[in-house]
Write an enzyme that holds these catalytic residues in place. Structure first.
Site, PDB file in Angstrom:
ATOM      1  N   ASP A  65       4.686  -2.003 -13.580  1.00  0.00           N
ATOM      2  CA  ASP A  65       3.659  -2.255 -12.577  1.00  0.00           C
ATOM      3  C   ASP A  65       4.177  -2.054 -11.156  1.00  0.00           C
ATOM      4  O   ASP A  65       5.300  -2.411 -10.831  1.00  0.00           O
ATOM      5  CB  ASP A  65       3.177  -3.703 -12.754  1.00  0.00           C
ATOM      6  CG  ASP A  65       1.832  -3.944 -12.105  1.00  0.00           C
ATOM      7  OD1 ASP A  65       1.194  -2.981 -11.656  1.00  0.00           O
ATOM      8  OD2 ASP A  65       1.430  -5.113 -12.055  1.00  0.00           O
ATOM      9  N   ASP A  66       3.339  -1.503 -10.327  1.00  0.00           N
ATOM     10  CA  ASP A  66       3.576  -1.374  -8.886  1.00  0.00           C
ATOM     11  C   ASP A  66       4.822  -0.576  -8.520  1.00  0.00           C
ATOM     12  O   ASP A  66       5.453  -0.826  -7.507  1.00  0.00           O
ATOM     13  CB  ASP A  66       3.647  -2.766  -8.220  1.00  0.00           C
ATOM     14  CG  ASP A  66       2.337  -3.521  -8.334  1.00  0.00           C
ATOM     15  OD1 ASP A  66       1.279  -2.856  -8.417  1.00  0.00           O
ATOM     16  OD2 ASP A  66       2.356  -4.752  -8.355  1.00  0.00           O
ATOM     17  N   CYS A 103      -3.302  -3.695  -8.743  1.00  0.00           N
ATOM     18  CA  CYS A 103      -2.615  -3.798 -10.038  1.00  0.00           C
ATOM     19  C   CYS A 103      -3.506  -4.280 -11.178  1.00  0.00           C
ATOM     20  O   CYS A 103      -3.546  -3.653 -12.232  1.00  0.00           O
ATOM     21  CB  CYS A 103      -1.378  -4.671  -9.907  1.00  0.00           C
ATOM     22  SG  CYS A 103      -1.701  -6.333  -9.302  1.00  0.00           S
ATOM     23  N   HIS A 163      -2.137 -10.843 -14.407  1.00  0.00           N
ATOM     24  CA  HIS A 163      -3.330 -11.356 -13.729  1.00  0.00           C
ATOM     25  C   HIS A 163      -4.554 -11.301 -14.642  1.00  0.00           C
ATOM     26  O   HIS A 163      -5.559 -11.905 -14.337  1.00  0.00           O
ATOM     27  CB  HIS A 163      -3.677 -10.508 -12.502  1.00  0.00           C
ATOM     28  CG  HIS A 163      -2.772 -10.740 -11.340  1.00  0.00           C
ATOM     29  ND1 HIS A 163      -1.819  -9.823 -10.949  1.00  0.00           N
ATOM     30  CD2 HIS A 163      -2.656 -11.767 -10.486  1.00  0.00           C
ATOM     31  CE1 HIS A 163      -1.175 -10.265  -9.905  1.00  0.00           C
ATOM     32  NE2 HIS A 163      -1.669 -11.445  -9.598  1.00  0.00           N
TER      33      HIS A 163
END
Length: 166
Positions: A65-66, A103, A163
């Protein structure tokens, strides 16, 4: 990306490695007996669904991620990532799919194979609202890859920052 993700899941079905069951699969029968009291009741944990053949493929989905696709040298970037490169060379690596600017919506789209708004993840979960497409909770009608694979008998897990709900 969706077509490649679908083929990764359904190609083994076509090759006879997984059964071609209709989804969602029916619930397994409950064998527990509920008596008038706890002492007269019998608890039997449900058996794990056994539909995988012995030669069913292992599936590993890694989401970095990211970091962007161009960061690791696995996909042409400057950062040396030999372990990731080794894993990618032994399997299938997808490096093109619809991404969003945030994200959680991108993760929701990747994990369900659907548009992030369709799975109620139109924005980061902390800013969820009651508007359609923005509630921040993936509905049960939009199963994740992990849910589909678990219905076939795979053990699934997720580790790291998260999340997305449920």
């Amino acid at each position: 990306m969706l077509d490649k993700l679908v083929s990764a899941i359904f190609l083994p079905v076509a090759m006879g490695q997984l059964p071609g069951a209709s989804l969602p699969m029916p619930a397994l029968p409950i064998e527990s007996i509920v008596g008038p009291t706890l002492k007269e009741s019998v608890n039997v944990w449900p058996k794990k669904r056994q539909v995988l053949k012995k030669d069913a493929p292992n599936i590993l989905l890694i989401i970095n991620d990211d970091i962007g696709f161009g960061a690791g040298d696995t996909f042409g970037g400057p950062i040396h990532t030999p372990s990731l490169t080794r894993v990618a060379k032994r399997g299938i690596a997808y490096n093109r799919f619809h991404t969003t600017a945030i994200c959680s919506p991108t993760r929701a789209a990747l994990l369900t194979g659907r548009n992030s708004h369709h799975v109620s993840a139109g924005q980061i979960t902390e800013y969820a609202s009651g508007f359609p497409g923005y509630t921040g909770k993936i509905p049960k009608t939009c199963a994740t890859v992990a849910k589909v694979l678990s219905n076939y008998g795979y053990d699934t897990a997720a580790f790291g920052k998260w999340h997305n709900t449920p």
